[in-house]
Scaffold this motif. Structure first.
Motif, PDB file in Angstrom:
ATOM      1  N   ALA A   1       0.811  -1.219   0.000  1.00 14.47           N
ATOM      2  CA  ALA A   1       0.000   0.000   0.000  1.00 14.47           C
ATOM      3  C   ALA A   1       0.844   1.269   0.000  1.00 14.47           C
ATOM      4  O   ALA A   1       0.577   2.215   0.744  1.00 14.47           O
ATOM      5  N   GLY A   2       1.885   1.300  -0.822  1.00 12.22           N
ATOM      6  CA  GLY A   2       2.729   2.482  -0.915  1.00 12.22           C
ATOM      7  C   GLY A   2       3.889   2.509   0.059  1.00 12.22           C
ATOM      8  O   GLY A   2       4.773   3.368  -0.048  1.00 12.22           O
ATOM      9  N   TRP A   3       3.891   1.601   1.025  1.00 14.59           N
ATOM     10  CA  TRP A   3       4.969   1.532   2.021  1.00 14.59           C
ATOM     11  C   TRP A   3       6.038   0.534   1.576  1.00 14.59           C
ATOM     12  O   TRP A   3       5.730  -0.502   0.990  1.00 14.59           O
ATOM     13  N   GLU A   4       7.288   0.830   1.899  1.00 13.65           N
ATOM     14  CA  GLU A   4       8.390  -0.117   1.755  1.00 13.65           C
ATOM     15  C   GLU A   4       9.219  -0.060   3.023  1.00 13.65           C
ATOM     16  O   GLU A   4       9.436   1.030   3.565  1.00 13.65           O
ATOM     17  N   TRP A   5       9.681  -1.219   3.510  1.00 20.26           N
ATOM     18  CA  TRP A   5      10.434  -1.225   4.756  1.00 20.26           C
ATOM     19  C   TRP A   5      11.495  -2.321   4.758  1.00 20.26           C
ATOM     20  O   TRP A   5      11.433  -3.288   3.999  1.00 20.26           O
ATOM     21  N   ASN A   6      12.479  -2.118   5.633  1.00 18.92           N
ATOM     22  CA  ASN A   6      13.568  -3.070   5.834  1.00 18.92           C
ATOM     23  C   ASN A   6      13.947  -2.999   7.306  1.00 18.92           C
ATOM     24  O   ASN A   6      14.414  -1.958   7.779  1.00 18.92           O
ATOM     25  N   VAL A   7      13.752  -4.080   8.038  1.00 19.45           N
ATOM     26  CA  VAL A   7      14.029  -4.121   9.474  1.00 19.45           C
ATOM     27  C   VAL A   7      15.026  -5.248   9.731  1.00 19.45           C
ATOM     28  O   VAL A   7      14.835  -6.381   9.263  1.00 19.45           O
ATOM     29  N   GLU A   8      16.105  -4.948  10.476  1.00 21.95           N
ATOM     30  CA  GLU A   8      17.125  -5.930  10.805  1.00 21.95           C
ATOM     31  C   GLU A   8      17.443  -5.842  12.300  1.00 21.95           C
ATOM     32  O   GLU A   8      17.745  -4.762  12.812  1.00 21.95           O
ATOM     33  N   ALA A   9      17.382  -6.985  12.977  1.00 22.12           N
ATOM     34  CA  ALA A   9      17.731  -7.075  14.395  1.00 22.12           C
ATOM     35  C   ALA A   9      18.889  -8.045  14.546  1.00 22.12           C
ATOM     36  O   ALA A   9      18.902  -9.112  13.908  1.00 22.12           O
ATOM     37  N   MET A  10      19.870  -7.702  15.400  1.00 24.07           N
ATOM     38  CA  MET A  10      21.080  -8.500  15.551  1.00 24.07           C
ATOM     39  C   MET A  10      21.450  -8.642  17.020  1.00 24.07           C
ATOM     40  O   MET A  10      21.304  -7.697  17.793  1.00 24.07           O
ATOM     41  N   ARG A  11      21.948  -9.820  17.354  1.00 22.64           N
ATOM     42  CA  ARG A  11      22.396 -10.110  18.714  1.00 22.64           C
ATOM     43  C   ARG A  11      23.774 -10.751  18.629  1.00 22.64           C
ATOM     44  O   ARG A  11      24.004 -11.643  17.809  1.00 22.64           O
ATOM     45  N   GLN A  12      24.719 -10.313  19.490  1.00 23.53           N
ATOM     46  CA  GLN A  12      26.082 -10.825  19.459  1.00 23.53           C
ATOM     47  C   GLN A  12      26.518 -11.310  20.835  1.00 23.53           C
ATOM     48  O   GLN A  12      26.168 -10.700  21.853  1.00 23.53           O
TER      49      GLN A  12
ATOM     50  N   GLU B   1      33.391 -11.218  28.227  1.00 20.25           N
ATOM     51  CA  GLU B   1      32.160 -11.774  27.664  1.00 20.25           C
ATOM     52  C   GLU B   1      31.516 -10.749  26.747  1.00 20.25           C
ATOM     53  O   GLU B   1      31.202  -9.630  27.169  1.00 20.25           O
ATOM     54  N   ILE B   2      31.309 -11.115  25.479  1.00 17.99           N
ATOM     55  CA  ILE B   2      30.672 -10.211  24.524  1.00 17.99           C
ATOM     56  C   ILE B   2      29.156 -10.266  24.713  1.00 17.99           C
ATOM     57  O   ILE B   2      28.561 -11.344  24.771  1.00 17.99           O
ATOM     58  N   ASP B   3      28.545  -9.105  24.816  1.00 17.30           N
ATOM     59  CA  ASP B   3      27.090  -8.992  24.962  1.00 17.30           C
ATOM     60  C   ASP B   3      26.658  -7.712  24.267  1.00 17.30           C
ATOM     61  O   ASP B   3      26.697  -6.627  24.839  1.00 17.30           O
ATOM     62  N   ALA B   4      26.297  -7.822  22.976  1.00 20.58           N
ATOM     63  CA  ALA B   4      26.009  -6.642  22.165  1.00 20.58           C
ATOM     64  C   ALA B   4      24.771  -6.883  21.307  1.00 20.58           C
ATOM     65  O   ALA B   4      24.344  -8.025  21.101  1.00 20.58           O
ATOM     66  N   HIS B   5      24.219  -5.795  20.801  1.00 22.95           N
ATOM     67  CA  HIS B   5      23.015  -5.904  19.979  1.00 22.95           C
ATOM     68  C   HIS B   5      22.889  -4.685  19.071  1.00 22.95           C
ATOM     69  O   HIS B   5      23.555  -3.659  19.278  1.00 22.95           O
ATOM     70  N   ALA B   6      22.023  -4.805  18.082  1.00 20.11           N
ATOM     71  CA  ALA B   6      21.766  -3.686  17.171  1.00 20.11           C
ATOM     72  C   ALA B   6      20.390  -3.865  16.544  1.00 20.11           C
ATOM     73  O   ALA B   6      19.897  -4.991  16.391  1.00 20.11           O
TER      74      ALA B   6
END
Length: 384
Positions: A197-208, A216-221
């Protein structure tokens, strides 16, 4: 052929005044197929550069090199296969692994990649090492200090696509908020691209997670971009926004490393000139895209950047932090305005014009980086 101009590229950290760099790049390739199963692909890359008063970088020139040189086996339908040798790689939207098109030297890896269908999904598995980028001809071997392994999968559906990835990068000299460490970093990512309906999107979730020299690595984005436009809007206008949130290190000496690492992402995730990288950054940008004339596309954006953690600094795409926290309690890093105009011709020629202005915010000014950064580029390309 590219011309790149900049002024105070590190907000005054390295040198004062303007700089102009001229860059050239060319490719020739041979693609051979033997029957329905076998393929050999060889691509020669030649790069050269002149200027850059602060010194030419590895990503400016490497002479003559094999950009791609692999042998591939695949089934008759092409749905399953195995590729071995030097090869480029891009995963999802390029926020974890990208070919780095914006720089003069594109990124390449050496190793193996296999793929096969699983229901409606395509599954890819990789075991690769990045190529070294050395001055001189035909001397870019495998980087012995880094290795990238894992798998990623994609599934298309009506109006969109799902993507998932599970990757491990080993880096014997990773640089973060607590210095250089031998690091094993695991990354899980989920992406959805859609339109309706006219919208375009791109969503990315990351966990490290993982280990960085005993930490200890504990990161996200999280990255979310979307735009909206209607067919009757003048010039095909589309208005949108980009939100980014990449975690920073909460506190030195606490046994944890919270700085997100985009692995082998493209440099221009935050700003067009790749001055700042999405590590310990929150960003908001408004965007507009339209076609003023036939063959032309124009994009404009403006936004602001903040630190996620006040105990962590801000980073360049490679190397140590641009500047560490230094005890500053200021959160806002910079404001940015950028624009891109591109003209494409059916013959294969294209002209690209880009520019960006980054105005330092309270954090950078407190750290004595108070010069506005200016950057511009003009690039002429021909693609067969």
């Amino acid at each position: 052929l590219r011309f790149e101009g900049q002024r105070d590229a590190r907000f005054g950290a390295l040198f004062e005044g303007a700089d102009l760099t001229t860059l050239q790049r060319g490719f020739v390739f041979v693609d051979l197929e033997a029957g329905v199963h076998w393929r050999a692909y060889v691509q020669l890359n030649g790069t050269a550069a002149q200027g850059r008063r602060s010194g030419l970088r590895e990503v400016d020139r490497t002479g003559l090199e094999w950009q791609n040189a692999f042998v591939e086996w695949r089934d008759p339908a092409g749905r399953a296969g195995l590729r071995a040798g030097a090869q480029e790689l891009r995963i999802g939207g390029g926020r974890l692994v990208d070919t780095r098109e914006g720089l003069n030297v594109r990124r390449s890896f050496i190793g193996a990649r296999g793929w096969a269908p699983l229901g409606a999904w395509r599954i890819d598995a990789i075991d690769l090492r990045p190529k070294l980028e050395e001055a001189g001809d035909f001397n870019d071997g495998r980087d012995p200090t880094q290795r990238l392994r894992g798998a990623f999968a994609e599934r298309a559906h009506d109006g969109g696509e799902w993507g998932v990835a599970l990757l491990r990068r080993e880096d014997a000299a990773a640089i973060g908020n607590e210095g250089e460490r031998d690091e094993r970093r695991d990354t899980a990512a989920l992406q959805h691209i859609g339109a309706a309906a006219g919208w375009e999107w791109n969503v990315e979730a990351m966990r490290q997670w993982g280990d960085a020299g005993g930490l200890e690595i504990d990161a996200h984005a999280l990255f979310a971009e979307g735009d909206y436009g209607r067919s009757h809007w003048p010039g095909g206008l589309r208005l949108g926004a980009l939100l980014g949130w990449s975690s920073g290190d909460a506190r030195r000496g606490d046994g944890r490393l919270g700085t997100f690492d985009p692995l082998y992402a493209r440099g221009s995730l935050i700003d067009e000139d790749a001055t700042l990288f999405p590590r310990n950054l929150r960003s908001v940008q408004a965007t507009a895209e339209f076609t003023p004339f036939r063959g032309w596309t124009v994009q404009a954006s403006g936004g602001a950047l903040w630190r996620d953690s006040l105990e962590d600094g801000v980073y360049r795409p490679v190397g140590p932090p641009l500047v560490d926290a230094g005890g500053s309690r200021a959160r806002r890093v910079a404001s940015t305005v950028s624009g891109v105009a591109e003209r494409r011709w059916p013959s294969g020629w294209s002209l690209l014009l880009r520019g960006a202005v980054l105005v330092p915010g309270p954090f950078l000014r407190e750290r004595r980086l108070d010069d506005t950064a200016l950057w511009s580029e003009a690039a002429l390309r021909y693609r067969f």
